[in-house]
Design a protein around this motif. Structure first.
Motif, PDB file in Angstrom:
ATOM      1  N   THR A 323       5.456  -5.468  47.550  1.00 47.51           N
ATOM      2  CA  THR A 323       4.670  -6.703  47.602  1.00 47.51           C
ATOM      3  C   THR A 323       3.333  -6.499  46.894  1.00 47.51           C
ATOM      4  N   LEU A 354       6.736 -15.693  44.756  1.00 46.02           N
ATOM      5  CA  LEU A 354       6.325 -16.601  45.832  1.00 46.02           C
ATOM      6  C   LEU A 354       6.458 -15.939  47.195  1.00 46.02           C
ATOM      7  N   LYS A 355       7.499 -15.153  47.386  1.00 50.28           N
ATOM      8  CA  LYS A 355       7.678 -14.464  48.660  1.00 50.28           C
ATOM      9  C   LYS A 355       6.567 -13.436  48.878  1.00 50.28           C
ATOM     10  N   THR A 358       3.400 -15.377  49.780  1.00 47.83           N
ATOM     11  CA  THR A 358       3.529 -15.941  51.126  1.00 47.83           C
ATOM     12  C   THR A 358       3.369 -14.860  52.190  1.00 47.83           C
ATOM     13  N   ILE A 362       0.262 -14.761  54.935  1.00 48.20           N
ATOM     14  CA  ILE A 362       0.544 -14.816  56.374  1.00 48.20           C
ATOM     15  C   ILE A 362      -0.046 -13.593  57.064  1.00 48.20           C
ATOM     16  N   MET A 426       7.562 -12.545  57.876  1.00 49.36           N
ATOM     17  CA  MET A 426       8.592 -13.468  57.385  1.00 49.36           C
ATOM     18  C   MET A 426       9.748 -13.576  58.378  1.00 49.36           C
TER      19      MET A 426
END
Length: 451
Positions: A323, A354-355, A358, A362, A426
């Motif tokens: 990430t 996008l993941k 996100t 978060i 997630m």
């Protein structure tokens, strides 16, 4: 009158959440028994719950010293929770299925896919076999070396017990230790700051546990695959190596003259300690120097390392190295005016980007929110609180001394952070959120000014 109940269909993320919660509650019940406490008096359920959560989520934050507060029974319960939590309860369940020669159903394969963070079910059972084989082999090798080394200090029986126990703890990136009766409560590995054997084996176990089982499998099959590594393995290995090297240099430079940390050590001790403290924020939790004595700049740098964490499909937490690499790639691509993120001559799909964004947002919001809440309930400096919260989210287990001073509310919040960090933001979002349906239409594209 006939009563009909609608069959409840749980999604794989929901099964993971419920499964981990059940293990934590079972562990809490066992650790709160009088037989688990060294004093003979039962541990309070909140402290037992905190310890069980920390062990199952392979974190290492403790409110009572493991080596002096628990009996042999309690210590065995803790190490079993670490093993189950590190490999995942579905992996352990699959191990029993293999032993009983039971077929793995489609639903179980879906849950295993979610637990191992894989993109498809293809080869998932074969991967689980490798996970079990690799884990037991690596832990056995670490336990053997530890046992030989500690037998000189602690005697043969205790040396073997400590060797096995800590090999499991360190490979699973848990950070629990039993050195309270030997070198003092909450001392971790501070007595071995300049011991090359303990440093090398501990770091080796931590790094192997944090790389992820897919990467380990890729490395072992390197010759069979015509000396080719997958893109995932290349990214993980590159990011891990760079983060460890950069971390060691930063810690060495910042703490070189600090009498409370590296200042009193020999040159060899300084190098080992800098390396170890660079490796351990990658969700390991053990330490060889006093973290509370570090300079604030170093402590904040370690917060960044803890937030990044280990790699996908590993025993570690954090937002993961892939990430972080994706975000850095996106930044570089934007600065250079490129449309695509290219890593090792491969373009990343928009869904991956996008993941990554996100997941990071978060995690960032979660850490900031809990840190702000605890800053109003805990009478300690904000940096110490932020360090603790990030350590819990990254399932690291490092602390500046706040854990034992937490209020009951603080213990609950940190326990929840460990739970969220182990499962991943997630997975929790998918488990708690409503089922999404595919949209049948798209809105017209609009433009806003950015920057």
């Amino acid at each position: 009158m006939k009563l009909s109940l609608k069959k409840i269909e749980l999604t794989p993320p929901q099964i993971l959440v419920i499964g981990f919660a059940a293990i934590i509650l079972a562990g809490s019940a066992l650790l709160s028994l009088p037989i688990a406490s060294a004093t003979g008096k039962p541990l309070s359920f909140l402290n037992a719950f905190f310890t069980a959560t920390s062990a199952t989520c392979v974190t290492g934050l403790v409110v009572v010293d493991t080596g002096t507060s628990f009996t042999l029974f309690g210590q065995i319960v803790i190490i079993l929770l670490i093993q189950v939590g590190g490999l995942g309860f579905m992996t352990m369940g699959t191990l029993f299925a293999f032993a009983l020669k039971k077929r793995i159903s489609l639903r179980e394969r879906l849950v295993l896919q979610e637990a191992m963070n894989q993109g498809s079910m293809e080869g998932i059972v074969r991967l689980i076999r490798k996970v079990i084989q690799y884990s037991l082999t690596i832990e056995a090798a670490g336990a053997l070396i530890f046992s030989i080394r500690w037998s000189f200090d602690l005697g043969q029986a205790k040396g073997i017990y400590y060797g096995i126990w800590h090999a499991v703890s360190f490979f699973n990136n848990a950070g629990f230790d039993l050195f309270g009766p030997v070198t003092g409560k909450f001392s971790s590995l501070t007595a071995y700051a300049d011991d090359p054997v303990i440093n090398i084996v501990s770091m080796g176990l931590i790094i192997l546990g944090g790389l992820g089982f897919v990467v380990i499998s890729d490395l072992l099959d390197y010759r069979k695959s015509r000396r080719r590594l997958s893109l995932h393995s290349k990214v993980v290995l590159s990011a891990t190596g760079i983060l460890i090297a950069v971390g060691a240099v930063v810690i060495f430079v910042f703490e070189f003259t600090n009498a409370k940390t590296l200042g009193t050590l020999s040159w060899q001790g300084k190098i080992w300690a800098a390396l170890f403290q660079s490796v351990t924020p990658r969700t390991a939790g053990a330490n060889t120097i006093d973290l509370a004595g570090m300079r604030q700049a170093t402590q904040f740098f370690m917060i960044l390392l803890m937030f990044i964490g280990a790699s996908p499909g590993s025993t570690g937490g954090g937002i993961k190295t892939t990430t972080f690499t994706t975000l850095i790639g996106a930044m570089i691509a934007m600065i250079r005016g490129k449309e695509d993120i290219v890593l090792f001559h491969f373009r990343l799909g928009k869904d991956r980007i996008l993941k990554a964004i996100t997941l990071t947002m978060i995690a960032l919001f979660l850490v900031i929110f809990v840190a702000m809440v605890l800053s109003t309930t805990e009478e300690h400096p904000f940096l110490m609180i932020l360090f603790e919260v990030t350590s819990a989210f990254g399932t690291v287990g490092l602390t500046m001394g706040l854990t034992t001073d937490l209020t009951d509310f603080g213990k609950i919040m940190i326990a929840l952070m460990m739970f969220a960090g182990r499962l991943g933001p997630m997975t929790l979002a998918y488990a708690l959120g409503p089922k999404t349906e595919k949209e049948l239409y798209r809105y017209p594209e609009g433009k806003i000014t950015i920057g």
